[in-house]
Design an enzyme around this catalytic site. Sequence first.
Site, PDB file in Angstrom:
ATOM      1  N   ASP A 180      -8.990  57.010 124.715  1.00  0.00           N
ATOM      2  CA  ASP A 180      -9.486  55.887 123.914  1.00  0.00           C
ATOM      3  C   ASP A 180     -10.210  54.898 124.830  1.00  0.00           C
ATOM      4  O   ASP A 180     -10.873  55.312 125.771  1.00  0.00           O
ATOM      5  CB  ASP A 180      -8.294  55.238 123.192  1.00  0.00           C
ATOM      6  CG  ASP A 180      -8.663  54.620 121.868  1.00  0.00           C
ATOM      7  OD1 ASP A 180      -9.418  53.639 121.867  1.00  0.00           O
ATOM      8  OD2 ASP A 180      -8.195  55.108 120.820  1.00  0.00           O
ATOM      9  N   HIS A 241      -9.018  48.613 121.306  1.00  0.00           N
ATOM     10  CA  HIS A 241      -8.605  49.673 120.383  1.00  0.00           C
ATOM     11  C   HIS A 241      -7.482  50.533 120.962  1.00  0.00           C
ATOM     12  O   HIS A 241      -6.498  50.859 120.294  1.00  0.00           O
ATOM     13  CB  HIS A 241      -9.842  50.517 120.078  1.00  0.00           C
ATOM     14  CG  HIS A 241      -9.680  51.554 119.027  1.00  0.00           C
ATOM     15  ND1 HIS A 241      -9.359  52.863 119.307  1.00  0.00           N
ATOM     16  CD2 HIS A 241      -9.822  51.489 117.681  1.00  0.00           C
ATOM     17  CE1 HIS A 241      -9.315  53.554 118.191  1.00  0.00           C
ATOM     18  NE2 HIS A 241      -9.592  52.747 117.182  1.00  0.00           N
ATOM     19  N   ASN A 343     -13.809  57.427 109.184  1.00  0.00           N
ATOM     20  CA  ASN A 343     -13.753  56.371 108.178  1.00  0.00           C
ATOM     21  C   ASN A 343     -15.040  56.211 107.387  1.00  0.00           C
ATOM     22  O   ASN A 343     -15.461  55.111 107.066  1.00  0.00           O
ATOM     23  CB  ASN A 343     -13.433  55.041 108.866  1.00  0.00           C
ATOM     24  CG  ASN A 343     -12.216  55.119 109.739  1.00  0.00           C
ATOM     25  OD1 ASN A 343     -11.149  55.532 109.300  1.00  0.00           O
ATOM     26  ND2 ASN A 343     -12.363  54.745 111.000  1.00  0.00           N
ATOM     27  N   SER A 422      -8.075  55.639 112.631  1.00  0.00           N
ATOM     28  CA  SER A 422      -7.664  55.430 114.022  1.00  0.00           C
ATOM     29  C   SER A 422      -6.228  54.955 114.112  1.00  0.00           C
ATOM     30  O   SER A 422      -5.542  55.203 115.099  1.00  0.00           O
ATOM     31  CB  SER A 422      -8.566  54.391 114.698  1.00  0.00           C
ATOM     32  OG  SER A 422      -9.810  54.931 115.040  1.00  0.00           O
TER      33      SER A 422
END
Length: 592
Positions: A180, A241, A343, A422
Site C-alpha cells: 500500500d 491509506h 470502487n 479498500s
Amino acid sequence: MILRRTALSLLLASACVPAFAANAQIDLSSINDATISPRFIVKYRNGSAERVQPAARQRSLDAATDRARPGMGAQIIGLKGSAALRVSTLRETANGKHVIKASQRLSRSEAETLMRAIAADPNVESIAVDAIMRPAAMPNDPVLATHQMWHYGTGTGGARVTTAWGAGATGAGVVVAVIDTGATHHPDLEPNLLPGYDFISDAYLSGRATDERVPGGWDLGDGAPAGYCDTGSPASNSSWHGTHVSGTIAEVTNNAVGGAGVAFDARVVPLRVLGKCGGYTSDINDAIIWAAGGSVPGMPANPYPAEVINMSLGGNHACEADTQSAINTAVSLGTTVVVAAGNDNSDVMGHSPASCPNVISVGASGYGGQRAGYSNYGAGVDLSAPGGAGVEGNPNGYIWSTLNNGTTAPNVPIYAGYTGTSMASPHVAGVVALMQSVAAQPLTPSVVEGLLKASARPFVVKPPVAEGSGILDAAAAVDRAKNFGQPLTGTPLVPNVVQAMPPLGAGQSVIYVVDVPVGAASLEFTTYSGRGTLAAYANYEAEPMPAASIASSVRPGTNQIITISAPAAGHYYFKVTASAAASGVMVRAKVL
C-alpha cells in the site's frame, strides 16, 4: 480508490446412518462441541418412566446405543479389545431435563447418529448438544465500542469478528503483508509492525532523494500539488491509506486506547508501493513476490514471509501477465492474496489485480447488510465484507481505523473513518490471519478461499448484481478452519459418471465426496430416478447437515439438484437423506 473520510487428509469409504423414526426435536446447531466432550441434554416427556426412573432411563439409553452402533466405527462398537460405547446420565437440570454423556469421544457424524438414535425413543421430546460457552473476549478499546462495533460485531452488517475473538482466535503467530502507501508512526499500530520496505523505485513518486528502494516501509505521504501528476491534475492531500488498512488488520487491541484490529495478535509488514500519483506495476509485482518470501534481484531476503497479503489497490484494466505471474509465485509459496474489488460500480473483470485468478477479490457491504453502491461486482468477486456505504452517516457509514492528520507530510496520529473496498479487503485479510492462527496445520490459499466462501452469510438485502458468495462471517470461517482436516467418510464420485445410490430407509443417509480441481467453473450434484423422498445437502471440506450446509435441495421426490458456481479447489461433500424409503435412485456429479 474511493476514500471518504470523516473526522474522528481424507478417508474415503461408503457410510450409511441407520433409520430412526422419531418426532423429537433434534438440535444439531452445536454439533462441533459434541466432538470435544460428548454431552447432550435430553428432555423426556412428562409422565414417562424415563423422566423419573433412573433404571428405565438407562435401559432407553442402552437401547439407543445398540441402535446407533451399526453406523459407527469399530472403536465405538467395541472390537479389537476396545471398550464399547456406553451412554449414562450425569444429572438432572433445574428445568427437569437430563444431562447425559457418552463414554468415548465422537466425530460429528457419530454424535449425530447417536442423537438420532436417542431421539427415536417415543418418550424423548427433544435432544440437544450440551453446548460449550467461552469467555467473552470483548476488548476495552473505546473506539471499538462507539464506532467499530457495526463492522466487527454481530449486527446486521457486522462481520462477526467479535464472536471469532470469543472462540479464541486472535491471529497470533501470523504475518500479514500490506502492499500500500506504507505506514505512519502511530502508537496504536506501530507495536504490531514488523520491518517493512519502500519499494518505490522513482524519487518523483516516492518523495525521497533517490530512486533506490529503502528499508522501513514508512509512509512519507502521497499528496501532490496541482499539476504534479499530469497537466491539469488537482492538488491532493495525503491519504495515509496504508495506515488505515493496517490498523483494520492489526491495530493494538485491549489497551484501553483507540480501536481494535481484526487480528490484533498478528504482525504487519508494511510495503510501500504507492506514492505521489500512484505506483508502478513493476514495483508492486516485486513487492508481491518479496512479501511471500520469494527472491527479488537486488533485494535482501524477507525475514518475515507473509501468510497473507492485502492489496487495497488497483487499476482500470485487465490483469497483466506479469502481475498474474507474481501472484502465482506468492500462492505457490503458500501465501493467500486478498485484493479489493474496486470502487467503480462496474464489473470487476475490467480491474486489476482484482480480476486476476488466484486472488480473493473482496467487494464492499454496508451497515444494513447491503451491497455498497460503489462496489465493483460480477462473477470475479469472491465475497464481500464491511466497507461502509457512507449513506448511514457518522459513525455507521464508515470503517474506523488508525490514521494521521497531516495534510501532505505525517503529523499527529488520529482515528478516522473511510469507505471503500479498500476497507473491506483488510477485514478479509485479518480473518485469514485468524483462520491460520487456529488451524491445526497451515491452510493452503485454495482452502482458505473455499472456507471463506462456504462460510459467508447471505446479504440481508439481496444485491441486484452478483457480489460473491455473501458477507464475510469471521466466526463461521474460524470454526471451519479449526475443524479442517478432520477425517471424513464419503463415497467418492467420479465427475460426470453416473452411479447407483444404495437403497435408503426412512431416516438413513449416505455421504458422497467430489474432488474439485483448480479452476472449475461449476459443480453440479444431482439425484434422480427411482422412488422415495430425498433431501440433499452440500458442504465444503466439512460434513453437510441441515443446520450446516452451503447449499441444499429439498424438493418432493427423488430429483434433487445442487449447483455451486466457481467452486474452490478441494473436496465437496453431499449428504443425501431419505425422509421416506428410497430405492433405484441414480446419482451424478458434474464438474465443468
